[in-house]
Design a protein around this motif. Structure first.
Motif, PDB file in Angstrom:
ATOM      1  N   GLU A 152       0.815  -1.217   0.000  1.00 41.35           N
ATOM      2  CA  GLU A 152       0.000   0.000   0.000  1.00 41.35           C
ATOM      3  C   GLU A 152       0.849   1.269   0.000  1.00 41.35           C
ATOM      4  OE1 GLU A 152      -0.042  -1.557   4.334  1.00 41.35           O
ATOM      5  OE2 GLU A 152      -0.159  -2.386   2.316  1.00 41.35           O
ATOM      6  N   ALA A 185      -2.406  -0.967 -10.637  1.00 36.81           N
ATOM      7  CA  ALA A 185      -3.472  -0.987  -9.640  1.00 36.81           C
ATOM      8  C   ALA A 185      -4.462   0.159  -9.742  1.00 36.81           C
ATOM      9  CB  ALA A 185      -2.848  -0.965  -8.234  1.00 36.81           C
ATOM     10  N   ASN A 188      -8.439   0.047 -10.045  1.00 35.50           N
ATOM     11  CA  ASN A 188      -9.282  -0.415  -8.945  1.00 35.50           C
ATOM     12  C   ASN A 188      -8.401  -0.637  -7.718  1.00 35.50           C
ATOM     13  OD1 ASN A 188     -11.082  -1.641  -7.171  1.00 35.50           O
ATOM     14  ND2 ASN A 188     -12.117  -2.786  -8.803  1.00 35.50           N
ATOM     15  N   ASN A 190      -9.088  -0.512  -4.566  1.00 36.20           N
ATOM     16  CA  ASN A 190      -9.687  -1.358  -3.529  1.00 36.20           C
ATOM     17  C   ASN A 190      -9.481  -2.834  -3.834  1.00 36.20           C
ATOM     18  OD1 ASN A 190     -11.406   0.197  -1.384  1.00 36.20           O
ATOM     19  ND2 ASN A 190     -11.701   1.300  -3.306  1.00 36.20           N
ATOM     20  N   GLU A 191      -9.648  -3.212  -5.059  1.00 34.70           N
ATOM     21  CA  GLU A 191      -9.477  -4.609  -5.424  1.00 34.70           C
ATOM     22  C   GLU A 191      -8.022  -5.029  -5.297  1.00 34.70           C
ATOM     23  OE1 GLU A 191     -10.626  -8.378  -6.366  1.00 34.70           O
ATOM     24  OE2 GLU A 191     -11.944  -6.647  -5.996  1.00 34.70           O
ATOM     25  N   TYR A 192      -7.112  -4.172  -5.767  1.00 30.36           N
ATOM     26  CA  TYR A 192      -5.692  -4.513  -5.707  1.00 30.36           C
ATOM     27  C   TYR A 192      -5.216  -4.622  -4.261  1.00 30.36           C
ATOM     28  CZ  TYR A 192      -0.892  -4.865  -7.304  1.00 30.36           C
ATOM     29  OH  TYR A 192       0.377  -5.329  -7.567  1.00 30.36           O
ATOM     30  N   LYS A 194      -6.606  -5.776  -1.818  1.00 31.31           N
ATOM     31  CA  LYS A 194      -6.969  -7.036  -1.170  1.00 31.31           C
ATOM     32  C   LYS A 194      -5.780  -7.996  -1.109  1.00 31.31           C
ATOM     33  CE  LYS A 194     -11.876  -6.826  -2.404  1.00 31.31           C
ATOM     34  NZ  LYS A 194     -12.982  -7.440  -3.203  1.00 31.31           N
ATOM     35  N   LYS A 195      -4.759  -7.723  -1.918  1.00 31.89           N
ATOM     36  CA  LYS A 195      -3.563  -8.558  -1.919  1.00 31.89           C
ATOM     37  C   LYS A 195      -2.635  -8.258  -0.746  1.00 31.89           C
ATOM     38  CE  LYS A 195      -3.332  -8.739  -6.995  1.00 31.89           C
ATOM     39  NZ  LYS A 195      -2.439  -8.540  -8.162  1.00 31.89           N
ATOM     40  N   SER A 199      -3.939  -5.333   4.934  1.00 31.74           N
ATOM     41  CA  SER A 199      -5.391  -5.307   4.829  1.00 31.74           C
ATOM     42  C   SER A 199      -5.986  -6.565   5.442  1.00 31.74           C
ATOM     43  CB  SER A 199      -5.836  -5.152   3.373  1.00 31.74           C
ATOM     44  OG  SER A 199      -5.470  -6.279   2.595  1.00 31.74           O
ATOM     45  N   LYS A 203      -8.546  -6.696   8.547  1.00 31.14           N
ATOM     46  CA  LYS A 203      -9.823  -7.405   8.422  1.00 31.14           C
ATOM     47  C   LYS A 203     -10.038  -8.362   9.583  1.00 31.14           C
ATOM     48  CE  LYS A 203     -10.129  -7.201   3.372  1.00 31.14           C
ATOM     49  NZ  LYS A 203     -10.019  -7.972   2.116  1.00 31.14           N
ATOM     50  N   GLU A 208     -12.528  -3.374   8.459  1.00 33.76           N
ATOM     51  CA  GLU A 208     -12.452  -3.196   7.009  1.00 33.76           C
ATOM     52  C   GLU A 208     -12.815  -1.780   6.582  1.00 33.76           C
ATOM     53  OE1 GLU A 208     -13.844  -7.539   7.527  1.00 33.76           O
ATOM     54  OE2 GLU A 208     -14.085  -5.614   8.546  1.00 33.76           O
ATOM     55  N   GLU A 212     -11.209   0.850   3.502  1.00 33.85           N
ATOM     56  CA  GLU A 212     -11.992   1.520   2.461  1.00 33.85           C
ATOM     57  C   GLU A 212     -11.818   3.030   2.537  1.00 33.85           C
ATOM     58  OE1 GLU A 212     -16.643   1.814   0.912  1.00 33.85           O
ATOM     59  OE2 GLU A 212     -16.085   0.408   2.500  1.00 33.85           O
TER      60      GLU A 212
END
Length: 235
Positions: A152, A185, A188, A190-192, A194-195, A199, A203, A208, A212
């Motif tokens: 991140e 990235a 998206n 947010n989607e990236y 998730k790796k 994060s 979670k 979470e 966001e």
């Protein structure tokens, strides 16, 4: 010749000379995002400290005290580093003292710089505009996770490089790496994200919503800077 450099972890700082540079400290999940939000919401100042014990030493000064370790609020403190603890209702006009696992460590390791700026996706464009006006070398310091590289912070560094590279005469391979990652990235975030390991860590703590929130881009227009050991809004 102005330089734009990226340092992927504070563990690599001994390899660099920060003199003559503005350091942008990056801790997307969540310290620099929360600090940026708090300053934008009117906090008078945020004092970054290295240890829980040092933070506690401010107990009788009338300040709000924040301490986070391993993603959780340290017992007995007012808050940790969730952005939702830095709302206008809670922080406006107040001085906060804060210690975190990664972000405040990176700040304290950057003291040899000409200036320290706090960066996040929340104030991405404002930070970039500020850096251009200063006309100095820029050093993007990713806080990482316990001195290890994380995705991140590297992504945010890449976003800054993408916006600023045409304003600089030289940049490093870490800058190229960070920008390439960001370009993969940016469609998206947010989607990236998730790796990312952090994060997943957050979670598991049931927060979470913090992830966001920290990925909102350009919702703030303030730039936090450090003056006399305190983080304040740039003038």
């Amino acid at each position: 010749m102005k330089h734009l450099e990226v340092c992927l972890t504070p563990a690599l700082l001994p390899l660099y000379d920060l003199k003559g540079s503005i350091v942008v400290v990056i801790d997307i999940f969540r310290a620099t995002s929360s600090i940026s939000y708090g300053i934008d919401n009117g906090a008078a100042a945020i004092i970054p400290v290295a240890s829980v014990e040092e933070c506690l030493s401010y107990k009788d000064h009338g300040h709000l005290l924040g301490a986070e370790r391993n993603g959780e609020v340290v017992a007995g403190f007012d808050f940790g580093n969730s952005p939702f603890s830095y709302t206008k209702e809670k922080v406006a006009g107040k001085t906060l003292v804060l210690t975190t696992t990664n972000g405040t460590h990176a700040i304290n390791e950057s003291k040899n710089a000409d200036e320290i700026v706090i960066g996040s996706f929340l104030n991405l464009t404002a930070v970039c505009d500020y850096l251009v006006k200063q006309d100095k070398n820029v050093f993007l310091l990713c806080s990482g996770w316990k001195n290890k590289v994380n995705l991140e912070d590297t992504l945010f560094a890449g976003a800054v490089v993408n916006k600023l590279k045409d304003k600089f005469d030289a940049w490093c391979d870490s800058s190229v790496l960070a920008e390439d990652l960001y370009l993969c990235a940016q469609g998206n975030l947010n989607e990236y994200m998730k790796k990312t390991s952090h994060s997943e860590r957050l979670k598991k703590l049931g927060i979470e919503k913090d992830i966001e929130f920290c990925l909102n881009v350009d919702i703030l227009d303030s730039v936090p800077v450090i003056k006399n050991g305190q983080i304040v809004r740039s003038s």
